[in-house]
Design a protein around this motif. Sequence first.
Motif, mmCIF file in Angstrom:
data_model
loop_
_atom_site.group_PDB
_atom_site.id
_atom_site.type_symbol
_atom_site.label_atom_id
_atom_site.label_comp_id
_atom_site.label_asym_id
_atom_site.label_seq_id
_atom_site.Cartn_x
_atom_site.Cartn_y
_atom_site.Cartn_z
ATOM 1 N N ALA A 71 0.839 -1.209 0.000
ATOM 2 C CA ALA A 71 0.000 0.000 0.000
ATOM 3 C C ALA A 71 0.874 1.260 0.000
ATOM 4 C CB ALA A 71 -0.937 0.001 1.208
ATOM 5 N N HIS A 72 1.954 1.227 0.775
ATOM 6 C CA HIS A 72 2.882 2.358 0.784
ATOM 7 C C HIS A 72 3.585 2.486 -0.563
ATOM 8 C CE1 HIS A 72 2.367 3.330 4.965
ATOM 9 N NE2 HIS A 72 2.654 2.099 5.348
ATOM 10 N N LYS A 73 3.946 1.343 -1.150
ATOM 11 C CA LYS A 73 4.570 1.369 -2.473
ATOM 12 C C LYS A 73 3.651 2.029 -3.484
ATOM 13 C CE LYS A 73 3.887 -1.544 -5.354
ATOM 14 N NZ LYS A 73 2.934 -1.633 -6.509
ATOM 15 N N ASN A 74 2.369 1.695 -3.424
ATOM 16 C CA ASN A 74 1.407 2.271 -4.361
ATOM 17 C C ASN A 74 1.296 3.783 -4.182
ATOM 18 O OD1 ASN A 74 0.852 -0.239 -5.474
ATOM 19 N ND2 ASN A 74 -0.935 -0.609 -4.182
ATOM 20 N N ASP A 75 1.330 4.243 -2.928
ATOM 21 C CA ASP A 75 1.267 5.684 -2.666
ATOM 22 C C ASP A 75 2.497 6.394 -3.231
ATOM 23 O OD1 ASP A 75 -1.186 5.578 -1.402
ATOM 24 O OD2 ASP A 75 -0.328 5.414 0.618
ATOM 25 N N VAL A 178 6.030 7.334 7.918
ATOM 26 C CA VAL A 178 4.874 7.820 7.167
ATOM 27 C C VAL A 178 3.583 7.512 7.911
ATOM 28 C CG1 VAL A 178 3.520 7.477 5.053
ATOM 29 C CG2 VAL A 178 6.018 7.691 4.917
ATOM 30 N N GLU A 179 3.518 6.306 8.505
ATOM 31 C CA GLU A 179 2.288 5.893 9.188
ATOM 32 C C GLU A 179 1.968 6.742 10.421
ATOM 33 O OE1 GLU A 179 1.765 1.819 10.122
ATOM 34 O OE2 GLU A 179 1.054 1.371 8.102
ATOM 35 N N ASP A 180 2.954 7.469 10.937
ATOM 36 C CA ASP A 180 2.721 8.287 12.118
ATOM 37 C C ASP A 180 2.127 9.651 11.784
ATOM 38 O OD1 ASP A 180 3.707 6.210 13.540
ATOM 39 O OD2 ASP A 180 5.419 7.254 14.413
ATOM 40 N N TYR A 181 2.081 9.980 10.495
ATOM 41 C CA TYR A 181 1.496 11.258 10.092
ATOM 42 C C TYR A 181 -0.024 11.179 10.188
ATOM 43 C CZ TYR A 181 5.720 13.509 8.254
ATOM 44 O OH TYR A 181 6.942 14.122 8.122
ATOM 45 N N LYS A 184 -1.553 10.960 5.714
ATOM 46 C CA LYS A 184 -0.466 10.321 4.960
ATOM 47 C C LYS A 184 -0.165 11.050 3.659
ATOM 48 C CE LYS A 184 -0.992 5.711 6.947
ATOM 49 N NZ LYS A 184 -2.013 6.135 7.922
ATOM 50 N N ASP A 185 -1.185 11.696 3.068
ATOM 51 C CA ASP A 185 -0.933 12.453 1.839
ATOM 52 C C ASP A 185 0.101 13.552 2.080
ATOM 53 O OD1 ASP A 185 -2.629 10.946 0.339
ATOM 54 O OD2 ASP A 185 -4.243 12.415 0.225
ATOM 55 N N ALA A 187 2.548 13.391 4.265
ATOM 56 C CA ALA A 187 3.854 12.725 4.365
ATOM 57 C C ALA A 187 4.414 12.433 2.982
ATOM 58 C CB ALA A 187 3.723 11.428 5.158
ATOM 59 N N TRP A 188 3.580 11.865 2.102
ATOM 60 C CA TRP A 188 4.061 11.512 0.767
ATOM 61 C C TRP A 188 4.373 12.740 -0.070
ATOM 62 C CZ3 TRP A 188 6.317 7.273 0.249
ATOM 63 C CH2 TRP A 188 5.882 6.118 0.895
ATOM 64 N N THR A 189 3.626 13.818 0.136
ATOM 65 C CA THR A 189 3.935 15.065 -0.577
ATOM 66 C C THR A 189 5.306 15.569 -0.161
ATOM 67 O OG1 THR A 189 1.591 15.682 -0.769
ATOM 68 C CG2 THR A 189 3.210 17.448 -0.982
ATOM 69 N N GLU A 190 5.596 15.505 1.143
ATOM 70 C CA GLU A 190 6.912 15.918 1.637
ATOM 71 C C GLU A 190 8.011 15.036 1.044
ATOM 72 O OE1 GLU A 190 9.496 15.433 5.711
ATOM 73 O OE2 GLU A 190 7.397 16.055 5.945
ATOM 74 N N VAL A 191 7.786 13.729 1.040
ATOM 75 C CA VAL A 191 8.775 12.788 0.514
ATOM 76 C C VAL A 191 9.056 13.058 -0.961
ATOM 77 C CG1 VAL A 191 9.139 10.363 -0.133
ATOM 78 C CG2 VAL A 191 8.346 10.943 2.177
ATOM 79 N N VAL A 192 8.016 13.150 -1.761
ATOM 80 C CA VAL A 192 8.199 13.339 -3.200
ATOM 81 C C VAL A 192 8.815 14.704 -3.509
ATOM 82 C CG1 VAL A 192 7.023 13.473 -5.432
ATOM 83 C CG2 VAL A 192 6.371 11.710 -3.787
#
Length: 207
Positions: A71-75, A178-181, A184-185, A187-192
């Motif tokens: 699921a994280h990979k898909n995000d 990521v799961e602690d955010y 999660k969107d 978190a992924w925005t920050e990562v990308v």
Amino acid sequence: NQDMEARKILFCPSCGASLDRVVVEKQKVEGAEKVFCPGCQKQVPISKIFQSGKKDMTPKFFISYAPEDVAHKNDLFKGLKVLNWKDDVEVWENEQIGAGAEIDKTVKEQLAAADIIVLLVSIDFLASSYIREVEFARAMERHDKGEALIIPVIVRDCMWDISPIGKLSCLPKDGVPVEDYPKKDKAWTEVVRKISEQLKVKFGWGT
């Protein structure tokens, strides 16, 4: 980064893995007819090694993850695909392996061709012998040689800091999973966004 640019514009004609331009040109000057490719693990004719066009200059991602973190990979996959709105990127993960393909061989070929290797770190990632002995070992080897960039992303709480990953700069900020955010969107925005900054600095992406 001129050294990284030099490495990523020469490719193996058999498997597409990136080759070290300095090594290829040195062996060519010395009169060699073939050069060893770390991707397909064989000697390939120097005459057939080609210089890429725009398509092959596209930064190539390899996502390393445990099945439990699909699921994280898909995000992450969706987040990286969003980058195509600004400039081209290519993203590979093992669900793209076709029916009948040799899984181990394909994984190693894609690792050898990747410019950026993203690790989705969790307890299942750290507990996987295959990830530790094959994917992570090869990724670190290329990272240490300056042939690829490793970006660890902590997706679930685990003891990542006692592994070699603890010596690398991790995302999200301060290694917060990521799961602690709460969202999660975010978190992924920050990562990308941080990944896109690395792309610009190291590959001139988006300029």
